[in-house]
Design an enzyme around this catalytic site. Structure first.
Site, PDB file in Angstrom:
ATOM      1  N   THR A  25      29.851  35.861  40.635  1.00 34.60           N
ATOM      2  CA  THR A  25      30.272  34.322  40.025  1.00 34.60           C
ATOM      3  C   THR A  25      28.806  33.235  40.218  1.00 34.60           C
ATOM      4  O   THR A  25      28.087  33.944  40.682  1.00 34.60           O
ATOM      5  CB  THR A  25      30.776  33.539  41.783  1.00 34.60           C
ATOM      6  N   HIS A 174      41.616  40.745  40.615  1.00 34.12           N
ATOM      7  CA  HIS A 174      40.859  41.517  41.142  1.00 34.12           C
ATOM      8  C   HIS A 174      41.617  41.453  42.824  1.00 34.12           C
ATOM      9  O   HIS A 174      41.718  40.315  43.458  1.00 34.12           O
ATOM     10  CB  HIS A 174      40.058  39.470  41.887  1.00 34.12           C
ATOM     11  N   ASN A 177      36.923  42.756  47.606  1.00 36.29           N
ATOM     12  CA  ASN A 177      35.534  42.227  48.212  1.00 36.29           C
ATOM     13  C   ASN A 177      36.410  41.077  49.637  1.00 36.29           C
ATOM     14  O   ASN A 177      35.851  39.975  49.297  1.00 36.29           O
ATOM     15  CB  ASN A 177      34.909  41.221  46.934  1.00 36.29           C
ATOM     16  N   TYR A 179      39.089  39.281  48.783  1.00 37.42           N
ATOM     17  CA  TYR A 179      39.946  37.883  48.617  1.00 37.42           C
ATOM     18  C   TYR A 179      41.338  38.559  48.994  1.00 37.42           C
ATOM     19  O   TYR A 179      41.862  39.506  50.223  1.00 37.42           O
ATOM     20  CB  TYR A 179      39.646  38.078  47.125  1.00 37.42           C
ATOM     21  N   ASN A 234      33.702  39.566  53.452  1.00 38.77           N
ATOM     22  CA  ASN A 234      34.617  38.878  54.188  1.00 38.77           C
ATOM     23  C   ASN A 234      35.346  39.384  55.159  1.00 38.77           C
ATOM     24  O   ASN A 234      36.510  38.491  55.341  1.00 38.77           O
ATOM     25  CB  ASN A 234      35.042  37.727  52.931  1.00 38.77           C
TER      26      ASN A 234
END
Length: 353
Positions: A25, A174, A177, A179, A234
């Site tokens: 990102t 994706h 991580n 998400y 996260n």
């Protein structure tokens, strides 16, 4: 390290070397999600990598997590990405656009519609997120209904089609991580009691259905997927059953003939070896914090077909040439990783400068 510079076939494209630029990102898109003016130069500078995997790119308004990340679901987005893919191809490179739905890892202040984030269950990740007003706690998300889950799957399908229209060589889904896809996989973020929660098969269902929808739209040879088994980013805690979930999931996805599987490995060597046995297609491996001396170890040992690098690619647009010449590497400027202008984005010097 000689084998790093060999060609390899991934899906329907041949990569000129076995080094990939990992998705990272940069938060430099326009407010509407169109890639910024400097994005084509940024990616074009790094086209000497065998494969570029783009920064996480949202498939919808709900999919956005961070400030100024790009989208791939409007005509403006497509036109912006066309500039990027054309530049990369003109420089002899290949690029997959990463489709990233952030799920609960979002804040209303960062999205165009300022709505509550969506997730498999109404469970906050327990972490903070940067907004235009500074760091804020991420609010509790709203649980998706089953009909809404089908709509999100359709968003991935539409975004994949848009990526190919924009000239990308393929897409990476994706699933890592912390998400949305990993939120469905992990027991601590998915407390559902319907077809998408509970058993391993149910928690893996969303990832499989997204993948099948993307394949149906653009083909398996243009579709990759990324996982981070036992990653804790996260607020994810996959627990003792985590590896079992990936054993099942990777086994099912292996039947679909994807272009590749991309694994973030945090040091679980026995499980990485097991993944290599389960997965009979190209395997990309990313090792956060690895040393340069160990860059080719996974290739040497037959574990990986491609190795991906992150920070080195940010600070060294000509990383491949520096590696060949055993030249010094630029140091990354941590203060310019996210947002801003050309500083720390397109102004890192090449060797000949």
């Amino acid at each position: 390290m000689k084998n790093l510079f060999e060609e390899v076939r991934i899906g329907d494209v041949t990569l000129k070397n076995r080094l990939g630029m990992a998705p990272m990102t940069r938060s430099r898109a326009l407010p509407d999600g169109t890639p910024g003016e400097l994005a084509a130069e940024y990616y074009g500078q790094r086209a000497s990598f065998g494969l570029i995997i783009s920064e996480g790119t949202q498939p919808s308004d709900d999919g956005q997590g961070y400030l100024n990340t790009p989208g791939i679901y409007t005509p403006s987005h497509i036109e912006g990405w066309k500039k990027i893919t054309s530049r990369v191809h003109n420089e002899g490179g290949r690029i997959f656009i990463q489709l990233m739905h952030a799920g609960r890892v979002s804040h209303p202040d960062n999205t165009p519609h300022h709505r509550q984030a969506v997730a498999p269950s109404a469970i906050a990740p327990g972490v903070e997120m940067f907004t235009a007003e500074g760091m804020k706690d991420i609010p509790t998300p709203r649980e998706l209904g089953q009909n809404e889950i089908k709509e999100v799957i359709q968003e991935f399908r539409t975004a994949a089609a848009a990526a190919i229209e924009a000239g990308a060589d393929g897409v990476e889904i994706h699933g890592a991580n912390g998400y949305l896809i990993q939120q469905f996989i992990s027991e601590n973020s998915n407390h559902r009691t319907d077809l998408y929660g509970g058993s391993i098969e149910n928690r893996a269902r969303f990832a499989i259905e997204v993948t099948k929808a993307v394949i149906d739209e653009i083909g398996a040879d243009k579709t990759g997927i990324r996982f981070s088994p036992q990653g804790t980013l996260n607020g994810i805690m996959e627990g003792e059953s985590g590896n079992d979930a990936y054993r099942y999931l990777i086994g099912e996805l292996n039947k679909l003939g994807l272009a590749y599987l991309h694994i973030m490995n945090f040091g679980n060597e026995p499980f990485l070896q097991e993944i290599r046995q389960l997965w009979t297609h190209p395997l990309l491996v990313n090792r956060p914090g690895r040393s340069l001396d160990n860059l080719s170890v996974d290739l040497d040992n037959g574990v990986a077909d491609v190795v991906t690098v992150g920070v080195w690619a940010l600070a060294n647009p000509d990383f491949i040439e520096r590696l060949k010449q055993n030249a010094h590497l630029n140091e990354v400027d941590q203060n310019t990783l996210y947002g801003g202008d050309e500083k720390g984005y397109t102004d890192y010097p090449f060797l000949n400068q």
